[in-house]
Scaffold this active site. Structure first.
Site, mmCIF file in Angstrom:
data_model
loop_
_atom_site.group_PDB
_atom_site.id
_atom_site.type_symbol
_atom_site.label_atom_id
_atom_site.label_comp_id
_atom_site.label_asym_id
_atom_site.label_seq_id
_atom_site.Cartn_x
_atom_site.Cartn_y
_atom_site.Cartn_z
ATOM 1 N N ASP A 1 23.725 54.761 27.906
ATOM 2 C CA ASP A 1 24.334 53.700 27.203
ATOM 3 C C ASP A 1 25.308 52.627 28.357
ATOM 4 O OD1 ASP A 1 26.209 55.575 28.249
ATOM 5 O OD2 ASP A 1 27.553 55.454 26.274
ATOM 6 N N HIS B 1 9.305 44.695 49.952
ATOM 7 C CA HIS B 1 10.280 44.883 48.943
ATOM 8 C C HIS B 1 11.105 46.110 49.021
ATOM 9 C CE1 HIS B 1 8.013 41.754 46.237
ATOM 10 N NE2 HIS B 1 8.563 41.436 47.195
ATOM 11 N N ASP C 1 17.407 41.259 54.869
ATOM 12 C CA ASP C 1 16.904 40.276 53.979
ATOM 13 C C ASP C 1 18.113 40.332 52.830
ATOM 14 O OD1 ASP C 1 16.057 38.230 51.964
ATOM 15 O OD2 ASP C 1 14.074 38.975 52.266
ATOM 16 N N ASP D 1 19.458 32.728 50.611
ATOM 17 C CA ASP D 1 18.477 33.657 50.879
ATOM 18 C C ASP D 1 18.034 33.889 52.344
ATOM 19 O OD1 ASP D 1 16.450 35.599 50.580
ATOM 20 O OD2 ASP D 1 14.982 34.217 49.602
ATOM 21 N N HIS E 1 2.670 37.423 53.190
ATOM 22 C CA HIS E 1 3.338 36.638 51.818
ATOM 23 C C HIS E 1 3.341 35.253 52.195
ATOM 24 C CE1 HIS E 1 6.615 36.440 54.519
ATOM 25 N NE2 HIS E 1 6.850 37.795 54.820
ATOM 26 N N HIS F 1 9.744 29.513 49.027
ATOM 27 C CA HIS F 1 9.993 29.341 47.531
ATOM 28 C C HIS F 1 10.914 28.356 47.548
ATOM 29 C CE1 HIS F 1 13.145 32.068 47.829
ATOM 30 N NE2 HIS F 1 12.311 33.004 48.719
ATOM 31 N N HIS G 1 14.157 33.193 43.359
ATOM 32 C CA HIS G 1 12.942 32.622 43.570
ATOM 33 C C HIS G 1 12.991 31.303 42.349
ATOM 34 C CE1 HIS G 1 11.025 36.352 45.297
ATOM 35 N NE2 HIS G 1 11.724 35.763 46.287
ATOM 36 N N GLU H 1 10.175 31.502 55.589
ATOM 37 C CA GLU H 1 10.327 32.740 55.895
ATOM 38 C C GLU H 1 9.136 33.577 56.365
ATOM 39 O OE1 GLU H 1 10.806 35.320 52.582
ATOM 40 O OE2 GLU H 1 11.160 33.507 51.438
ATOM 41 N N ARG I 1 10.891 39.253 60.142
ATOM 42 C CA ARG I 1 10.908 38.061 59.274
ATOM 43 C C ARG I 1 12.165 37.496 59.516
ATOM 44 N NH1 ARG I 1 10.114 40.305 54.705
ATOM 45 N NH2 ARG I 1 11.894 40.508 53.825
ATOM 46 N N GLU J 1 14.085 34.086 58.112
ATOM 47 C CA GLU J 1 14.145 33.268 56.659
ATOM 48 C C GLU J 1 15.605 32.390 57.013
ATOM 49 O OE1 GLU J 1 14.529 35.552 53.030
ATOM 50 O OE2 GLU J 1 14.079 33.541 51.950
HETATM 51 N N1 GLY Z 1 14.577 37.790 49.181
HETATM 52 C C1 GLY Z 1 13.588 37.495 48.651
HETATM 53 C C2 GLY Z 1 12.614 36.686 49.153
HETATM 54 O O1 GLY Z 1 12.884 36.278 50.396
HETATM 55 O O2 GLY Z 1 11.756 35.967 48.941
HETATM 56 MN MN MN Z 2 13.220 34.131 50.196
HETATM 57 MN MN MN Z 3 14.998 36.742 51.306
#
Ligand code: GLY
Ligand code: MN
Ligand code: MN
Length: 435
Positions: free
Chosen positions: A40, A229, A246, A257, A341, A345, A352, A377, A401, A403
């Protein structure tokens, strides 16, 4: 609660949307259903971004309707009715009266009256614009009526993808706060620090500034940095390892982001430096391409070219640049084993965000225009556990990475997250140091 923007901002959005629709249409925009976590207990409710965009209504169980059966567009919000007993348990409700008075709509009804109000309108209209799957009551009504239905997303998305000045102002705040959070985490760097601890530093910076995370924070040390992820964040980061964070926040609905990667002990090894500098070079090359008129795929291709050449120069790929890149339309060559990747985006109400643009397939995607906000990124990942490709020992256990969030302007790319350090010398001066 005050509206995020003045009423005029919503009126402009509604007119721009409705003005494109055929006459005699009916529009039904539902919010997301509440989601159960277990038994619940619910996840905290977060309204559907189309609902926020059109009228900033953030309570659950609601529908925004626009109808032009009278020849003029009239907007209505269906909302939860006032109910003292329910409000004692679940929180205060604005109710239909407050919604009609203070929100950017002409009328409001109780959500209990939804079918009764909509049914007669269905007989009068030629097409219903509705997003299926959000509201079972609406889906059932439309299925039973045999009326033509259409998806309103394409009309709304082309509006949402260009940010107004007012939206950009909030996105700057979101970018600034996320930058501050990343710097605080860098200051906490030390061998053995828990991924969870760095997560808590980041997220407490968000919450103490009345913001929240825009997506579950990724804090991965060592090999975990090479899991795209990863967000369990339950291991300690070993001396000598990189940590990849991230994490971005949501300020008044708008996401930031950011990804930064740095050595937890404050000093890059030579191997880490080689990979980091390559990713940074590719990111800077990609940002440079983010100008009006560039195709969506171009900044991905720019990053990819730099990465592919760098992998050859480091001896990780043994081939020509053309071979490393692969099909010149798809960029599907062996560099993708380590950079799997897209390079970015759209960013906005959703992390996203809407606007299209998948990278890594042969669709050149939309053209960049002033007012678009995108992420840039690129990354390189050498998980030591991988069995699918050769992982050179020198680079095993490295994931990097970088970004940033970039506003496309007529004058070129503007990095909204520029206050978050990313040069090696800047990072090494901050990691583990008190502010
Ligand atoms: N944090 C998700 C991405 O970088 O797309
Ligand atoms: Mn991103
Ligand atoms: Mn990100």
């Amino acid at each position: 609660m005050p509206l995020t923007f003045p009423i005029s901002e919503y009126s402009k959005r509604q007119s721009a949307f409705l003005g494109q629709l055929p006459s005699n249409s009916l529009v039904l925009i539902s919010t997301n259903p509440r989601s159960i976590r277990s038994n619940d207990t619910h996840y905290p409710f977060r309204a559907n971004s189309y609902m926020l965009y059109l009228c900033d209504w953030d309570e659950s169980d609601s529908v925004w309707m626009a109808s032009n059966s009278t020849g003029e567009w009239e907007t209505t919000l269906f909302v939860l009715p006032r109910d003292t007993k329910a409000e004692i348990w679940e929180g205060r409700r604005v109710g239909p009266e407050g919604a009609a008075k203070y929100w950017p709509v002409d009328k409001a009804h109780s959500i209990m009256d939804l079918s009764e109000v909509i049914r007669p309108l269905l007989g009068d209209c030629s097409v219903v614009f509705s997003i299926a799957g959000l509201n079972p009551e609406i889906d059932a009504l439309l299925n039973d009526s045999n009326i033509e239905t259409a998806n309103p997303k394409s009309y709304l998305d082309q509006l949402r993808v260009i940010k107004s000045e007012a939206e950009i102002e909030i996105m700057r705040k979101s970018a600034d706060l996320a930058s501050e959070a990343h710097i605080l985490a860098m200051r906490e760097g030390n061998p053995g620090v828990g991924e969870w601890h760095l997560q808590s530093v980041i997220e407490s910076c968000f919450t103490s500034n009345n913001a929240q995370w825009a997506y579950p924070s990724i804090v991965g040390g060592g090999d975990n940095a090479a899991i795209l992820h990863y967000n369990t964040n339950q291991e300690s980061v070993k001396d000598g390892d990189l940590v990849l964070i991230d994490a971005g926040c949501e300020v008044q609905g708008y996401a930031s982001d950011i990804t930064r990667t740095w050595p937890v002990n404050g000093r890059f090894t030579d191997a880490q430096r080689e990979i980091y500098e390559l990713v940074l070079k590719s990111q800077i090359a990609a940002i440079e391409v983010c100008r009006p008129g560039a195709r969506w795929v171009e900044f991905h291709n720019a990053a990819s070219r730099v990465i592919a050449q760098g992998l050859i120069d480091l001896g990780i790929l043994d081939c020509t640049l053309e071979e490393a890149i692969g099909d010149p339309n798809d960029f599907d060559g062996p560099y993708r084993n380590y950079f799997m990747h897209g390079t970015g985006h759209f960013l906005g109400l959703d992390v996203h965000d809407v606007g299209g643009g998948r990278q890594g397939d042969d669709d050149p995607g939309p053209k960049l225009m002033p007012g678009m906000v995108i992420t840039v990124e690129p990354g390189l990942y050498f998980g030591s556990w991988r069995t699918d490709v050769n992982i050179p020992e020198r680079y095993a256990g490295i994931g990097v990475r970088i970004e940033d969030d970039v506003l496309v302007t007529a004058d070129g790319p503007l990095v909204l997250t520029s206050s978050c350090p990313k040069e090696i010398s800047e990072l090494e001066a901050i990691i583990g140091q008190e502010g």
